[in-house]
Design an enzyme around this catalytic site. Structure first.
Site, PDB file in Angstrom:
ATOM      1  N   HIS A 100      42.064  58.447  24.193  1.00  0.00           N
ATOM      2  CA  HIS A 100      43.386  58.723  23.635  1.00  0.00           C
ATOM      3  C   HIS A 100      43.573  60.229  23.519  1.00  0.00           C
ATOM      4  O   HIS A 100      42.625  60.947  23.189  1.00  0.00           O
ATOM      5  CB  HIS A 100      43.529  58.082  22.248  1.00  0.00           C
ATOM      6  CG  HIS A 100      44.953  57.911  21.853  1.00  0.00           C
ATOM      7  ND1 HIS A 100      45.687  58.933  21.295  1.00  0.00           N
ATOM      8  CD2 HIS A 100      45.785  56.857  21.971  1.00  0.00           C
ATOM      9  CE1 HIS A 100      46.910  58.505  21.086  1.00  0.00           C
ATOM     10  NE2 HIS A 100      47.007  57.256  21.487  1.00  0.00           N
ATOM     11  N   ASP A 123      45.645  49.683  23.267  1.00  0.00           N
ATOM     12  CA  ASP A 123      45.926  48.844  24.430  1.00  0.00           C
ATOM     13  C   ASP A 123      44.757  47.940  24.777  1.00  0.00           C
ATOM     14  O   ASP A 123      44.937  46.909  25.433  1.00  0.00           O
ATOM     15  CB  ASP A 123      46.292  49.711  25.637  1.00  0.00           C
ATOM     16  CG  ASP A 123      47.612  50.413  25.418  1.00  0.00           C
ATOM     17  OD1 ASP A 123      48.476  49.800  24.781  1.00  0.00           O
ATOM     18  OD2 ASP A 123      47.776  51.553  25.853  1.00  0.00           O
TER      19      ASP A 123
HETATM   20  C1  LIG Z   1      44.776  58.127  27.457  1.00  0.00           C
HETATM   21  C2  LIG Z   1      44.212  59.221  28.309  1.00  0.00           C
HETATM   22  C3  LIG Z   1      45.226  59.557  29.428  1.00  0.00           C
HETATM   23  C4  LIG Z   1      44.012  60.459  27.440  1.00  0.00           C
HETATM   24  O1  LIG Z   1      43.394  61.384  28.203  1.00  0.00           O
HETATM   25  P1  LIG Z   1      43.236  62.924  27.783  1.00  0.00           P
HETATM   26  O2  LIG Z   1      43.190  63.083  26.314  1.00  0.00           O
HETATM   27  O3  LIG Z   1      44.268  63.679  28.492  1.00  0.00           O
HETATM   28  O4  LIG Z   1      41.811  63.240  28.254  1.00  0.00           O
HETATM   29  P2  LIG Z   1      41.422  63.752  29.677  1.00  0.00           P
HETATM   30  O5  LIG Z   1      42.199  63.061  30.740  1.00  0.00           O
HETATM   31  O6  LIG Z   1      41.469  65.236  29.655  1.00  0.00           O
HETATM   32  O7  LIG Z   1      39.914  63.261  29.744  1.00  0.00           O
HETATM   33  C5  LIG Z   1      38.849  63.941  29.103  1.00  0.00           C
HETATM   34  C6  LIG Z   1      37.561  63.455  29.719  1.00  0.00           C
HETATM   35  O8  LIG Z   1      37.331  62.104  29.301  1.00  0.00           O
HETATM   36  C7  LIG Z   1      37.294  61.243  30.439  1.00  0.00           C
HETATM   37  N1  LIG Z   1      38.036  60.031  30.093  1.00  0.00           N
HETATM   38  C8  LIG Z   1      39.152  59.930  29.334  1.00  0.00           C
HETATM   39  N2  LIG Z   1      39.507  58.662  29.232  1.00  0.00           N
HETATM   40  C9  LIG Z   1      38.638  57.941  29.945  1.00  0.00           C
HETATM   41  C10 LIG Z   1      38.510  56.574  30.222  1.00  0.00           C
HETATM   42  N3  LIG Z   1      39.397  55.681  29.753  1.00  0.00           N
HETATM   43  N4  LIG Z   1      37.487  56.172  31.013  1.00  0.00           N
HETATM   44  C11 LIG Z   1      36.610  57.063  31.506  1.00  0.00           C
HETATM   45  N5  LIG Z   1      36.674  58.373  31.268  1.00  0.00           N
HETATM   46  C12 LIG Z   1      37.682  58.810  30.501  1.00  0.00           C
HETATM   47  C13 LIG Z   1      37.989  62.005  31.561  1.00  0.00           C
HETATM   48  O9  LIG Z   1      37.558  61.588  32.841  1.00  0.00           O
HETATM   49  C14 LIG Z   1      37.587  63.425  31.233  1.00  0.00           C
HETATM   50  O10 LIG Z   1      36.258  63.607  31.681  1.00  0.00           O
HETATM   51  P3  LIG Z   1      35.776  65.045  32.254  1.00  0.00           P
HETATM   52  O11 LIG Z   1      35.995  66.009  31.135  1.00  0.00           O
HETATM   53  O12 LIG Z   1      34.363  64.818  32.598  1.00  0.00           O
HETATM   54  O13 LIG Z   1      36.664  65.310  33.431  1.00  0.00           O
HETATM   55  C15 LIG Z   1      42.867  58.798  28.930  1.00  0.00           C
HETATM   56  O14 LIG Z   1      41.920  58.567  27.915  1.00  0.00           O
HETATM   57  C16 LIG Z   1      42.991  57.594  29.859  1.00  0.00           C
HETATM   58  O15 LIG Z   1      43.328  57.761  31.032  1.00  0.00           O
HETATM   59  N6  LIG Z   1      42.695  56.364  29.326  1.00  0.00           N
HETATM   60  C17 LIG Z   1      42.787  55.157  30.117  1.00  0.00           C
HETATM   61  C18 LIG Z   1      44.218  54.642  30.087  1.00  0.00           C
HETATM   62  C19 LIG Z   1      44.598  54.117  28.732  1.00  0.00           C
HETATM   63  O16 LIG Z   1      43.903  53.327  28.129  1.00  0.00           O
HETATM   64  N7  LIG Z   1      45.792  54.563  28.273  1.00  0.00           N
HETATM   65  C20 LIG Z   1      46.354  54.093  27.015  1.00  0.00           C
HETATM   66  C21 LIG Z   1      46.359  55.153  25.981  1.00  0.00           C
HETATM   67  S1  LIG Z   1      46.869  54.522  24.418  1.00  0.00           S
END
Ligand SMILES: CC(C)(COP(=O)(O)OP(=O)(O)OC[C@H]1O[C@@H](n2cnc3c(N)ncnc32)[C@H](O)[C@@H]1OP(=O)(O)O)[C@@H](O)C(=O)NCCC(=O)NCCS
Length: 379
Positions: A258, A315
């Site tokens: 998140h 989710d």
């Molecule tokens: C929600 C989300 C977009 C937030 O991402 P964010 O805060 O922008 O974090 P980042 O995209 O910068 O990710 C940070 C790190 O964690 C990892 N990461 C984040 N969510 C992950 C997940 N669900 N599975 C695997 N790795 C994940 C990323 O690959 C990244 O790794 P790195 O630093 O080695 O490249 C992300 O966690 C995600 O894509 N989750 C899956 C989709 C989901 O469940 N969305 C609903 C949200 S309520």
């Protein structure tokens, strides 16, 4: 000024609607902790709270509920429009199209008028479940089921899907899901709603913009992704190999992580309890071992993602719950929209009260003064 990709951490507005503390795992709607609302409120009462900044009196709530019941039906021309959409198309696209079309029937350009705000909110909250259930049935070739005025908001939605009055425990569990998804500060879809609202566009356009943004797999679409993942995993012994393979391929695990929460999402905690209660209830009726599988995915997923501080999000358990309820996975995000519409509308009302057109700036990284090369001379 520092550049923040995705505007992460940049305050874009002042708001009194909801509060999140991502370090402590706190979420409040209008100052009330969501744990309280999940335990004691209903979706419609929570929607009223979000829209009008206070819990309603009994007579205000009665009127709001009565008004939503009166406005559940959709015009036959909206049903016809839904009938014309391809049955293999995504339900979120159908809902977005139908909501945009609603605005053509109910002009609402006077966006600061409290009556326009009240009746547009009533209509959108009341009609979204009817639109969702209409596409659910029409794409299978079944007749649309008209709403039943004697059923509450959530029971009526489930009834319109199947024609059966639902098990009250399932309806209650779904109502809590609607409460928990109703609002979450400036997430992507709410920001989308606010940007559209800031142009003083009408509320139907505001909500249809937000629905388009909610559809994406990194936002509301993750719920559907969770169902797909659980199907692909299939059994407890496949959990670890599946997740390890995903992570090795640098893919994301749906329902984890998140942007704001660095601890377990408080909504996921509540939904986990509800999923357990529902699983126990359904088990008595020959229910499945789905929850055991989901909990194993959470346990192994948290272990593998521990170093990055990534936990299950809302989710994850809503995906599990909707699957327990037997709903079609590609409809999960439409249920999210039926709920988040309350938050989008609350932000719409707040936005137009003190409006500033959103117009951020950019850092230009392209070239300057390039020659216009005649087409015959281009390589
Ligand atoms: C929600 C989300 C977009 C937030 O991402 P964010 O805060 O922008 O974090 P980042 O995209 O910068 O990710 C940070 C790190 O964690 C990892 N990461 C984040 N969510 C992950 C997940 N669900 N599975 C695997 N790795 C994940 C990323 O690959 C990244 O790794 P790195 O630093 O080695 O490249 C992300 O966690 C995600 O894509 N989750 C899956 C989709 C989901 O469940 N969305 C609903 C949200 S309520």
């Amino acid at each position: 000024m520092d550049y923040s990709p995705g505007l992460a951490g940049v305050p874009a507005t002042k708001s009194k609607i909801s509060f999140v503390d991502g370090q402590k795992g706190v979420l409040e709607y209008r100052g009330i902790p969501i744990e309280e609302l999940a335990a004691k409120s209903t979706f419609l009462e929570t929607a009223y709270l979000l829209l009008f900044d206070r819990l309603p009196s009994q007579s205000e709530l009665d009127r709001f509920v009565r008004d939503t019941i009166r406005h559940r039906r959709i015009k036959y021309r909206i049903t016809d429009l839904i009938k014309c959409l391809p049955e293999h198309g995504h339900p979120m696209d159908a809902v977005q199209a139908a909501v945009a079309a609603l605005g053509m029937f109910y002009p609402a350009d006077d966006v600061t008028n409290p009556d326009v705000q009240y009746w547009s909110s009533v209509r959108l909250i009341a009609k979204l479940p009817t639109i969702v259930s209409a596409f659910y049935r029409l794409r299978r070739g079944d007749e649309q089921i008209q709403p039943r005025d004697d059923l509450d908001h959530t029971s009526n939605f489930l009834y319109m899907l199947t024609g059966d009055v639902p098990d009250p425990k399932i309806a209650k569990a779904l109502d809590v899901c609607l409460i928990l998804h109703a609002e979450h500060t400036i997430n992507a879809s709410t920001f989308s709603a606010m940007v559209t609202a800031s142009t003083l566009s009408d509320p139907y356009t505001v909500v249809s913009s937000a629905i388009g943004t909610l559809k994406g797999p990194l936002h509301g679409g993750a719920t559907q992704g969770v169902a797909k993942m659980l199907d692909e995993i299939g059994s407890l012994d496949q959990v670890r190999p599946y997740l390890e393979k995903k992570l090795a391929a640098k893919q994301r695990i749906m329902g984890f992580g998140h942007r704001v929460y660095k601890v377990k999402d408080p909504r996921a905690k509540i939904l986990q309890t509800i999923a357990r209660e529902l699983a126990d209830h359904l088990q008595q009726q020959g229910g499945s071992a789905l929850l055991e599988l989901a909990q194993e995915v959470e346990r192994v997923g948290e272990e593998l993602l521990q170093a990055k501080g990534i936990h299950a999000n809302v989710d994850f358990y809503s995906g599990v719950l909707y699957k327990e309820m037997g709903l079609d996975p590609d409809f999960f995000t439409t249920i999210f929209a039926m709920s988040r519409v309350a938050g989008w509308l609350a932000h719409w009302i707040e936005q137009v009260q003190d409006n500033h057109l959103f117009r951020p700036t950019q850092i230009y990284e392209g070239e300057h003064n390039r020659p216009y090369v005649p087409i015959a001379e281009r390589g």
